[in-house]
Design a protein around this motif. Sequence first.
Motif, PDB file in Angstrom:
ATOM      1  N   LEU A  17       0.689   7.026  -6.684  1.00 50.12           N
ATOM      2  CA  LEU A  17      -0.407   7.963  -6.981  1.00 50.12           C
ATOM      3  C   LEU A  17       0.001   9.410  -6.749  1.00 50.12           C
ATOM      4  CD1 LEU A  17      -3.729   6.323  -5.745  1.00 50.12           C
ATOM      5  CD2 LEU A  17      -3.151   7.084  -8.047  1.00 50.12           C
ATOM      6  N   LEU A  18       0.741   9.633  -5.669  1.00 51.23           N
ATOM      7  CA  LEU A  18       1.226  11.003  -5.388  1.00 51.23           C
ATOM      8  C   LEU A  18       2.121  11.504  -6.524  1.00 51.23           C
ATOM      9  CD1 LEU A  18       2.068  10.830  -1.571  1.00 51.23           C
ATOM     10  CD2 LEU A  18       0.366  12.307  -2.649  1.00 51.23           C
ATOM     11  N   SER A  46       0.819  -1.217   0.000  1.00 52.80           N
ATOM     12  CA  SER A  46       0.000   0.000   0.000  1.00 52.80           C
ATOM     13  C   SER A  46       0.855   1.270   0.000  1.00 52.80           C
ATOM     14  CB  SER A  46      -0.940   0.006   1.209  1.00 52.80           C
ATOM     15  OG  SER A  46      -0.187  -0.027   2.408  1.00 52.80           O
ATOM     16  N   GLU A  47       2.005   1.235   0.688  1.00 50.04           N
ATOM     17  CA  GLU A  47       2.872   2.423   0.740  1.00 50.04           C
ATOM     18  C   GLU A  47       3.397   2.763  -0.652  1.00 50.04           C
ATOM     19  OE1 GLU A  47       6.723   4.189   3.200  1.00 50.04           O
ATOM     20  OE2 GLU A  47       6.044   2.135   3.598  1.00 50.04           O
ATOM     21  N   ASP A  73       1.955   1.909  -3.488  1.00 47.84           N
ATOM     22  CA  ASP A  73       0.804   2.339  -4.294  1.00 47.84           C
ATOM     23  C   ASP A  73       0.456   3.801  -4.033  1.00 47.84           C
ATOM     24  OD1 ASP A  73       0.750  -0.222  -5.272  1.00 47.84           O
ATOM     25  OD2 ASP A  73      -0.924  -0.876  -3.995  1.00 47.84           O
ATOM     26  N   GLU A  74       0.486   4.200  -2.753  1.00 50.27           N
ATOM     27  CA  GLU A  74       0.164   5.590  -2.387  1.00 50.27           C
ATOM     28  C   GLU A  74       1.205   6.551  -2.958  1.00 50.27           C
ATOM     29  OE1 GLU A  74      -0.692   6.239   1.781  1.00 50.27           O
ATOM     30  OE2 GLU A  74      -1.799   4.347   1.871  1.00 50.27           O
ATOM     31  N   LEU A  75       2.476   6.178  -2.845  1.00 56.64           N
ATOM     32  CA  LEU A  75       3.537   7.036  -3.379  1.00 56.64           C
ATOM     33  C   LEU A  75       3.433   7.136  -4.895  1.00 56.64           C
ATOM     34  CD1 LEU A  75       6.004   8.776  -2.796  1.00 56.64           C
ATOM     35  CD2 LEU A  75       7.417   6.725  -2.889  1.00 56.64           C
ATOM     36  N   THR A 117      -8.033   3.705 -11.923  1.00 54.85           N
ATOM     37  CA  THR A 117      -7.257   4.793 -11.310  1.00 54.85           C
ATOM     38  C   THR A 117      -7.597   6.113 -11.972  1.00 54.85           C
ATOM     39  OG1 THR A 117      -5.453   3.217 -10.992  1.00 54.85           O
ATOM     40  CG2 THR A 117      -4.927   5.533 -10.666  1.00 54.85           C
TER      41      THR A 117
END
Length: 197
Positions: free
Chosen positions: A134-135, A127-128, A130-132, A176
Amino acid sequence: MLTYNTGKPRLILPEYGRNIQQMVDHCLTIEDRDERTRCAHTIVAAMLKLFPKIKEQENYQQKLWDHLAIMSGFRLDIDAPVEMISSDPHDSKPERVPYSGHHIRFRHYGKDIELMIARIIAMPEGSERDELTLLVANHMKKLLLTVSKDGVEDEKIFRDLADYSHGEIRLDPQSTHLHDFQIIAPVAQGKKKKKKH
């Protein structure tokens, strides 16, 4: 007939005026070293009278004698009370700045995006990561909007991200969606109307 200053040689330090410069020029012509030194002391005293507040500065004597050296073109051979500069420090060339020869593929994204994508690739799945991802993708979209005023499609960012990562980072356009950024033009500053009293 009058001689205008525009027809005379340009002053090296104009703040001291033409009279001081003429005194320095005369001092250079004096052959006797002791007499030339006395003349230089007189010139520095005259410079000090022009700018008495310079005494408030630290090392003001050094500054005055350095200015005298500059006005003489560093040709004044005298016994000064301080060590005078022997060349203009502004004439020296600065050291060459070593620039990185690193090629940036997409200049509008910049080098930082490349570094961030490399960091994401090195991260373990989760998840970390994936979040990065997207950012970074949202930031890429914002950067691309600064050079493309007509808008940016998410698919373009996804392609660039996959291209940058050599296919290791792939976002699905079906699931997405990136932020919808808008370029807001600055408010025009018009003339203010005068209030009637």
